[in-house]
Design a protein around this motif. Structure first.
Motif, PDB file in Angstrom:
ATOM      1  N   ASP A   1       0.831  -1.204   0.000  1.00  0.00           N
ATOM      2  CA  ASP A   1       0.000   0.000   0.000  1.00  0.00           C
ATOM      3  C   ASP A   1       0.868   1.258   0.000  1.00  0.00           C
ATOM      4  O   ASP A   1       0.606   2.219  -0.732  1.00  0.00           O
ATOM      5  CB  ASP A   1      -0.915   0.007   1.225  1.00  0.00           C
ATOM      6  CG  ASP A   1      -2.019  -1.038   1.159  1.00  0.00           C
ATOM      7  OD1 ASP A   1      -2.297  -1.552   0.054  1.00  0.00           O
ATOM      8  OD2 ASP A   1      -2.600  -1.335   2.220  1.00  0.00           O
ATOM      9  N   ASP A   2       1.899   1.251   0.851  1.00  0.00           N
ATOM     10  CA  ASP A   2       2.783   2.421   0.957  1.00  0.00           C
ATOM     11  C   ASP A   2       3.518   2.678  -0.365  1.00  0.00           C
ATOM     12  O   ASP A   2       3.652   3.822  -0.808  1.00  0.00           O
ATOM     13  CB  ASP A   2       3.802   2.212   2.081  1.00  0.00           C
ATOM     14  CG  ASP A   2       3.162   2.176   3.450  1.00  0.00           C
ATOM     15  OD1 ASP A   2       1.974   2.537   3.567  1.00  0.00           O
ATOM     16  OD2 ASP A   2       3.844   1.769   4.420  1.00  0.00           O
TER      17      ASP A   2
ATOM     18  N   ALA B   1       1.193   4.131  -2.963  1.00  0.00           N
ATOM     19  CA  ALA B   1       0.921   5.543  -2.686  1.00  0.00           C
ATOM     20  C   ALA B   1       2.085   6.413  -3.145  1.00  0.00           C
ATOM     21  O   ALA B   1       1.888   7.492  -3.710  1.00  0.00           O
ATOM     22  CB  ALA B   1       0.652   5.740  -1.195  1.00  0.00           C
ATOM     23  N   ARG B   2       3.295   5.926  -2.915  1.00  0.00           N
ATOM     24  CA  ARG B   2       4.476   6.695  -3.294  1.00  0.00           C
ATOM     25  C   ARG B   2       4.647   6.759  -4.809  1.00  0.00           C
ATOM     26  O   ARG B   2       5.175   7.734  -5.340  1.00  0.00           O
ATOM     27  CB  ARG B   2       5.710   6.069  -2.650  1.00  0.00           C
ATOM     28  CG  ARG B   2       7.000   6.824  -2.906  1.00  0.00           C
ATOM     29  CD  ARG B   2       8.112   6.308  -2.038  1.00  0.00           C
ATOM     30  NE  ARG B   2       9.361   7.002  -2.324  1.00  0.00           N
ATOM     31  CZ  ARG B   2      10.487   6.819  -1.652  1.00  0.00           C
ATOM     32  NH1 ARG B   2      10.509   5.964  -0.644  1.00  0.00           N
ATOM     33  NH2 ARG B   2      11.579   7.469  -1.973  1.00  0.00           N
TER      34      ARG B   2
ATOM     35  N   GLY C   1       2.330   6.875  -7.038  1.00  0.00           N
ATOM     36  CA  GLY C   1       1.125   7.397  -7.675  1.00  0.00           C
ATOM     37  C   GLY C   1       1.371   8.575  -8.582  1.00  0.00           C
ATOM     38  O   GLY C   1       0.498   8.955  -9.356  1.00  0.00           O
TER      39      GLY C   1
END
Length: 209
Positions: A111-112, A115-116, A118
């Protein structure tokens, strides 16, 4: 201190410690339980054919940096970069509470990283596929008399690699095995049986939502 830093950079923190401790004989390994993570970039062949070499390397570095940072922050270790993909593990004791924590750590790492990543790169977001499994692995040295690799091998690693291939068939960003899904019922989504190369019986593969 420089030696430790250099080894950790090339082979990983835990593997580097073991090499420095003298565990350097070919064939040395220990059996451990771990969450296994395979991931690779989506559409990398098309991307690398379309971009200049310097831009392709920039995309790879951005992907690997995002993944490795997220994996380390969530208790895992990246063992190797393989072309446009990577192999990582989250070692865990044979304890359901610890295994659940490791499984959730692996999901949080993905998930992290997403997000990074994106942001835009070359006109499109950097997207990747991932596969997760919990199992026993042989963690140690393999190779020739002049070139060793500290890595993870075993049926559980093979299964995870095949799961990554199945993610493309399912058009899923992340998939996992039945055993991993049991540890993360809040994130495990729909499942289907998939025939995996090298495995006699179909395997139930879950999407991670």
């Amino acid at each position: 201190e420089n030696t430790v830093t250099l080894l950790s950079t090339y082979v990983g923190r835990n593997a580097g410690d073991k090499v420095l401790d003298g565990r350097i004989l070919r064939g040395y390994s220990e059996n451990i339980t771990a969450v296994i993570l395979f991931a690779d970039l989506r559409g990398f062949t098309e991307l690398s054919n379309a971009l200049p070499a310097a831009s392709t390397i920039a995309v790879l570095n951005q992907f690997f940096e995002a993944m490795d940072s997220a994996i380390r922050a969530n208790g895992g270790e990246t063992l190797k970069f393989i072309g446009d993909g990577l192999l990582a593990i989250f070692p865990t004791p044979d304890d359901i509470t610890a295994q659940t924590a490791a499984a959730m750590g692996a999901i949080s790492a993905l998930d992290d990283a997403r997000a990074r990543l994106g942001g835009e790169q070359g006109g499109s977001a950097i997207a990747f596929r991932a596969a997760l499994h919990l199992g026993d692995i042989h963690y140690g040295n393999v190779g020739s008399t002049t070139r060793l690799d500290f890595t993870a091998v075993g049926p559980a690693v093979n299964l995870t690699a095949r799961l990554l291939q199945a993610s493309a068939e399912m058009a899923a960003g992340t998939v996992c095995s039945q055993g991993f899904a049991a540890l993360t019922p809040g994130r495990a989504g729909t499942a289907r049986e998939v025939a995996l190369k090298g495995f006699a019986e179909p395997v139930m593969v879950h999407r991670i939502d």
